[in-house]
Each structure stands twice: as C-alpha cells, then as structure tokens.
Design a protein around this motif. Structure first.
Motif, PDB file in Angstrom:
ATOM      1  N   TYR A 561       0.826  -1.211   0.000  1.00 19.95           N
ATOM      2  CA  TYR A 561       0.000   0.000   0.000  1.00 19.95           C
ATOM      3  C   TYR A 561       0.859   1.260   0.000  1.00 19.95           C
ATOM      4  CZ  TYR A 561      -3.869  -3.149   1.098  1.00 19.95           C
ATOM      5  OH  TYR A 561      -4.793  -4.150   1.058  1.00 19.95           O
ATOM      6  N   PHE A 565      -0.082   3.527  -3.047  1.00 14.95           N
ATOM      7  CA  PHE A 565      -0.917   4.673  -2.695  1.00 14.95           C
ATOM      8  C   PHE A 565      -0.158   5.800  -1.979  1.00 14.95           C
ATOM      9  CE2 PHE A 565      -3.733   0.881  -2.511  1.00 14.95           C
ATOM     10  CZ  PHE A 565      -4.490   1.170  -3.636  1.00 14.95           C
ATOM     11  N   VAL A 566       0.606   5.437  -0.952  1.00 16.33           N
ATOM     12  CA  VAL A 566       1.196   6.471  -0.104  1.00 16.33           C
ATOM     13  C   VAL A 566       2.276   7.249  -0.853  1.00 16.33           C
ATOM     14  CG1 VAL A 566       2.419   6.949   2.044  1.00 16.33           C
ATOM     15  CG2 VAL A 566       0.665   5.171   1.986  1.00 16.33           C
ATOM     16  N   ARG A 567       3.232   6.537  -1.436  1.00 16.22           N
ATOM     17  CA  ARG A 567       4.327   7.231  -2.110  1.00 16.22           C
ATOM     18  C   ARG A 567       3.862   8.055  -3.303  1.00 16.22           C
ATOM     19  NH1 ARG A 567       9.294   2.802  -1.977  1.00 16.22           N
ATOM     20  NH2 ARG A 567       9.489   2.700   0.302  1.00 16.22           N
ATOM     21  N   PRO A 568       3.004   7.509  -4.186  1.00 16.11           N
ATOM     22  CA  PRO A 568       2.502   8.357  -5.271  1.00 16.11           C
ATOM     23  C   PRO A 568       1.773   9.602  -4.759  1.00 16.11           C
ATOM     24  CG  PRO A 568       2.044   6.065  -5.743  1.00 16.11           C
ATOM     25  CD  PRO A 568       2.560   6.116  -4.343  1.00 16.11           C
ATOM     26  N   TYR A 569       1.008   9.458  -3.695  1.00 17.14           N
ATOM     27  CA  TYR A 569       0.287  10.596  -3.143  1.00 17.14           C
ATOM     28  C   TYR A 569       1.263  11.644  -2.596  1.00 17.14           C
ATOM     29  CZ  TYR A 569      -3.060  13.301  -0.425  1.00 17.14           C
ATOM     30  OH  TYR A 569      -3.816  14.317   0.095  1.00 17.14           O
ATOM     31  N   VAL A 570       2.283  11.164  -1.872  1.00 23.66           N
ATOM     32  CA  VAL A 570       3.287  12.083  -1.327  1.00 23.66           C
ATOM     33  C   VAL A 570       4.050  12.773  -2.460  1.00 23.66           C
ATOM     34  CG1 VAL A 570       5.430  12.224   0.011  1.00 23.66           C
ATOM     35  CG2 VAL A 570       3.526  10.846   0.856  1.00 23.66           C
ATOM     36  N   TYR A 571       4.376  11.999  -3.504  1.00 26.19           N
ATOM     37  CA  TYR A 571       5.100  12.562  -4.656  1.00 26.19           C
ATOM     38  C   TYR A 571       4.280  13.667  -5.324  1.00 26.19           C
ATOM     39  CZ  TYR A 571       7.282  12.823  -9.280  1.00 26.19           C
ATOM     40  OH  TYR A 571       7.879  13.275 -10.441  1.00 26.19           O
ATOM     41  N   LEU A 572       2.990  13.386  -5.569  1.00 32.40           N
ATOM     42  CA  LEU A 572       2.122  14.385  -6.186  1.00 32.40           C
ATOM     43  C   LEU A 572       1.950  15.597  -5.271  1.00 32.40           C
ATOM     44  CD1 LEU A 572      -0.631  12.077  -7.733  1.00 32.40           C
ATOM     45  CD2 LEU A 572       1.159  13.333  -8.957  1.00 32.40           C
ATOM     46  N   SER A 573       1.919  15.344  -3.985  1.00 31.22           N
ATOM     47  CA  SER A 573       1.800  16.453  -3.031  1.00 31.22           C
ATOM     48  C   SER A 573       3.014  17.363  -3.094  1.00 31.22           C
ATOM     49  CB  SER A 573       1.633  15.915  -1.609  1.00 31.22           C
ATOM     50  OG  SER A 573       0.459  15.147  -1.500  1.00 31.22           O
TER      51      SER A 573
END
Length: 628
Positions: A561, A565-573
C-alpha cells in the motif's frame, strides 16, 4: 422497562460530556465514579431489560425518542430497536465495557490525562451502543462514524509519541475507505426503498428482489466494504496491529466489545440483503477464510505480546465472517460473544503483565511469571485455552467447532472453507501457547515491579469464568444438543439448514478439531518450552527466516500500500507544493486587482479630466457611428 431503553446509550454519552466539561476540575475519584458508573448503570439496565426480554419474549422493543428531521419525505428518527441480536451485542458492550472501565482505574491511575481517557472511553461505548441499537441505518451510521472517531482519539491517546499519532491517522484513514463504500450502499438503499429504516428494508427487500439480483449484490458488496474496514479484514486489515499504540484497556475495548465487531453486526443485521446475493455471501466467507489464515501466520512471528493478540483478533473475526458467509448467522454471533469474553480477558492479562514489567511488551524479555503473577497466569491460561479451542472445557471449543462443523454440514458449506478453518485452528493453537510458554515459563528476565490489585484481578476472574462457562449454552447434537443461544436468536436470524445424513459424522469432525487443537499446543510446547533449540535451528535457515520476515511484516501489505498509494500521493503532493489549483484562483484575483488599479486611475477628482474624458468618448462614439 422498555421505556428505559434510551438510557443505555445516553448514560455513557452523559458521562463523556461531564468529563469533557469538568474533568480537569474534579478529583480523580469523581472522574472514576462518572466514567465507570455511567457504563455500570447502563450494564445494570441492560441486565434488567434482558431478564424482562427473556421472560416476555417479544419480537422486539422499539422506542422513539424524537423525530430527527423531515426533508422531502425522508424522516429518520432518533429511535432504538431492541431484539435478540441487539441484546447480545448490548450485553457484551456494556458488561465487558464495564469490566474494562473498572480495570482502567488502576491501569491509568498515574496518567496525567486521566479524565480525557475516561471521556473518550465513555464516548466510545456510547457510540457503539448507538450503532447496535439504531432502528435506522442513518443513526447506525452516526454510531459507526462515532466509533471511528473514538478509535482515532484513543489509539493516539499518547499523542506526544509521533508513532502513536501515525497509528491513529492510519486507522482513521483506512477505515474511511470502507466507510465511503458503506455510505454509497446506504444511498442506493434509500434510492430503492425511500427509507433507511432497517426493518422496512428487510421486509421489502425479499419482496422486491429475487435471489441473485444485481442491485442487491452491489449493495451487499458495498456494505461488506464497510464491514471489512471496521472489522480489520482483508484487504483493509493493516490498521489493526498498529492500533496497539493506545493504552491496553483501549485495545481490549476495541477488540472485544466495540469497533472491530461492528462489521459482524452490520452483516448479521442486514442478513436479508446478503442472503439475496450468493456472490456477496461467497465473498464474505472467502474474505474470512483468507484473512484468518494470513493473520494466523503473521501472529506466529510476532514478539510484541499485544501484536500477537491483535493478529489473533483479525483471525477470529475471520472465523465470524466465515460463519456469516455460509449463512450460519447464529454461529457467527455466538463466536462473537465468546470471543468478546476471552479476548477482553487476554488483553487485560497482557496489560497486567505490561504494567508489572514496567511497560515491557516484548515476550523475549518475559518469562517465569507463573509464580510472580498467579492470578494473571491462570486467567490468561483460561483465555488461551478458549482462543486455542481446547477440547471440551473451553467456551472457544464449542463456538469454533460449530463454525467448522457448519462449513461442511451446512447447505452452503464448502470443503475448502472447512480446511481453511481447520488449518487456522491449528495455527491459532501454536501461536496462542507460544505466548503462554514465552511469557510465563522459563527464566525470569524482567523484574516484576507491580502487583495487580482487585481493580485488575476482579475483571480477570469474572472474564475467566465466562471464557470457561460461556460455551455451555450452545452444545452440539452429541453433547446434549443444548441450543439456548440459537433459539434465543431464532426470531431474528434464520437457522442454517444441515445436510441430511451428516449429523451422525459430527463426532468425527469434533475429534479431528480436538486433535488439531492439541497438536498445535504440543508443537508450541516442544518448540518454546521443551526444546527451544528447534527454534534456533529455524533461525539459522535463510529460507525460513525470509518467510518469517514476510509473515512478520503482515505479508507485506503495508509495503504494498505504501508503494501503490502512499508514495505516489506524497510525490504528487510535493509536485503540488505550491498548490496548482490555488494558483488559478490567485491568478483571477490578481487580474481583478490589476483592473481595479487601472480603472481607479480614472477617478482623480479633477473636473477638467472628467470633461476631457467625456469629449474623447463622444468623439469615439461619433467616429464609430460614421464608419459603420
């Protein structure tokens, strides 16, 4: 007594309100009296109502407190519904919750946020009571979100430790995934029935939809999504082990009497919808079977005492899902009740050990506690026997054996589901008595610095008695065929049909289940007491240790996960650190400011400028008119 129904959830809510408003201004003794007393009085009212319910045997009792709102024909009420199913849940919530509150007065005695703790605990109990007593799904959803909020508050209770805050956020976010699915399911139910009144939906659904209806399947799967999130089942199970960051009484309350059992209640309460969808029923059973195995293997490798118990909860809830998935409704609820007794007992015993060992939770640093903590040892042993389904004398044997039996003998049974349950029982016996031998036997590794008082030992003894004797209210055909529990639930939950001719073979399956349980206990005895060098030999194997690390990590779900989910979300953030969406509105604001500054230059207050402007404008208008 029916008119007192509203007091059962109201008392814990009132206790929480008083402690929030005045907790820091009153003595700890008064905080204890309010926190413990509110749940205790609710438990007493529940007991009185239960006696009346058993003597009069009404189908249900309904009490409407007030009309919540009325908008476009949608008029849900603050109303409570008491039947056999909700009575079982209310009893476990209030009675076990009361014992946990008593226990907490000693466990949390030195905590500086004593009042905040009991305020959150009262709110937790009140929210769960609202959930199981609600007569409509909107009120149920309010309680559903209430327990989600309280889990966040209590898992992160010691918020000064960043890891605890992370665990609380993780639980809150992951369960929101399931809650969103459930909310969509509620929208669809309202769309089709024009109401969220549970009894009305249950009555009309069977008339409107036939078995296999696609809409019923979609709604059932969405409700299952909510149940999976709250009950820590695959694939949303990763929050529950980390939830051990909270105080041990919180763990006991979450696992035994409140949040993780909410999913079991939802499926049982909405069994009419699920029964209309064989696909959803199969999904419930398969999720339960896979989850109980994954969690069982993970529990085998943990060293933190509370994390072992956390994974065991995930596994035991899996058994409840397994029962519900084949239509063995009362068997699933029976295991819920027995699990509530022995899991609360095991967590509270673990808390007593942790308190005695200066908050040490690693079983490798324990040992030799049999003589030092005799009451804790014997009550933990009773709870462990029930968890491991020790034959004949433990309540867990009768509740789990019934589930295993109906996986084969039930009309919707399946040999693969049975084998999964049997393998899970074997694993459970091993990791359960691994806890016993590592914690209580061998040499003393950590000095015992605290001896539990009556506030701790009394709840342990009462729960120990229930973990031993609770199973005798529901015995199989060849053990006297006592069916007090399933008869009590019969007006609410349909009985599972047993395939004709299989009853005579029940003793063989019971014998097999007993051998599996005892075999697991023997392996634990051999590896963790008699010949610990066998464990060392496993540790020397690279392949075995690779598997160990994989299971220890919870089968890598957190890493999966994190990657998906977490890393892509952090990257986009990070890419959007300056907030691209906000920059659009900032651009519009700056255009407006520029135009304002431009037009403001025309307002000078000088008359000749205004006259000149009029003349220029008039000339431009005349010129354009002539050209056209």
């Amino acid at each position: 007594m029916g008119e007192l129904l509203w007091l059962i959830p109201a008392l814990p809510f009132a206790g929480a309100l008083l402690l929030v408003l005045f907790g820091n201004r009153i003595s700890r003794a008064l905080v204890s009296a309010i926190g413990v007393g509110s749940v205790g009085i609710a438990a007493a009212i529940t007991l009185a109502l239960g006696i009346e319910f058993l003597s009069t045997r009404p189908d249900f009792i309904r009490q409407e407190v007030w009309q919540w709102f009325d908008v476009a024909g949608f008029s849900p009420a603050i109303a409570f519904h008491l039947d056999a199913l909700s009575m079982v849940f209310i009893f476990v919530i209030t009675f076990v919750g009361f014992l946990i509150h008593i226990y907490s007065t000693e466990y949390m005695a030195k905590d500086q946020d004593y009042a905040r703790f009991f305020a959150c605990m009262n709110l937790f109990v009140g929210s769960m009571l609202m959930l199981v007593m609600a007569d409509n799904l909107l009120l149920l959803y309010l309680g559903w979100e209430g327990v989600g909020l309280c889990s966040y508050l209590l898992i992160g209770f010691w918020y000064k430790e960043p890891a605890n805050g992370y665990a609380a956020r993780k639980a809150f976010i992951i369960t929101r995934v399931g809650d969103t699915a459930m909310a969509i399911g509620l929208f669809m139910l309202f769309q089709h029935f024009g109401t969220l009144h549970i009894q009305s939906i249950s009555t009309e659904a069977a008339q409107v939809w036939s078995v296999g209806n696609e809409t019923a399947m979609i709604i059932a799967l969405l409700l299952l999504g909510g149940a999976v999130g709250k009950s820590g089942q695959l694939p949303l199970q990763t929050w529950l082990p980390d939830a051990m960051a909270g105080p041990t009484p919180v763990s006991a309350l979450i696992h035994a009497a409140t949040m993780v059992t909410a999913g079991v209640y939802l499926i049982a309460r909405m069994h009419v919808i699920f029964a209309l969808s064989p696909v959803a029923m199969t999904a419930v059973a398969v999720i339960g079977a896979v989850t109980l195995l994954i969690a069982g293997f993970a529990a085998l490798t943990q060293y933190d005492l509370k994390r072992v118990l956390a994974y065991s909860t995930i596994s035991q809830i899996g058994y409840m899902f397994l029962a519900l998935g084949v239509g063995a409704w009362s068997a699933g609820v029976f295991h819920f009740m027995i699990h509530g007794f022995f899991k609360a007992l095991l967590f509270l015993c673990a808390g007593a050990i942790i308190l005695a060992l200066h908050h040490e939770q690693d079983m490798r640093r324990m040992g030799g506690l049999r003589q030092k903590l005799p009451v804790v040892f014997y009550t933990f042993l009773i709870g462990a026997a029930s968890l491991a389904a020790f034959p004949l004398v433990s309540a867990g044997f009768y509740s789990k054996d019934q589930i295993l039996w109906l996986q084969l003998a039930g009309e919707n049974g399946n040999i693969w589901l049975y084998l999964a349950g049997l393998l899970g029982a074997f694993i459970t016996s091993i990791y359960t008595f691994r806890m016993v031998f590592l914690t209580f036997y061998g040499e003393e590794k950590t000095h015992v610095g605290h001896k539990p008082t009556m506030a701790i030992t009394m709840p342990l003894i009462i729960l120990g008695i229930l973990s031993f004797a609770g199973g005798f209210i529901e015995l199989p055909h060849n053990f006297g065929h006592v069916v007090l529990f399933s008869d009590f639930l019969a007006p609410v939950l349909p009985a599972v049909q047993v395939v004709e001719g299989l009853t005579q073979y029940e003793w063989m399956l019971q014998l097999l289940a007993a051998v599996v349980s005892l075999g697991g206990i023997f392996i634990a005895y051999l590896f963790y007491y008699k010949k610990p060098e066998l464990v060392e030999s496993i540790h020397r194997s690279e392949t075995a240790m690779a598997i160990h690390r994989f299971w220890y990590s919870g089968w890598g779900f957190d890493q999966l996960y994190d990657t998906l989910f977490v890393r892509p979300y952090v990257y986009l953030s990070k890419l959007n650190k300056s907030d691209f969406i906000d920059s659009v509105y900032t651009f519009l604001a700056r255009i407006t400011q520029g135009l304002h500054q431009l037009f403001s230059t025309t307002q000078t207050g000088v008359m000749r400028n205004y006259v000149a402007g009029i003349v220029v404008g008039a000339i431009m208008i005349l010129t354009i008119s002539l050209l056209l």
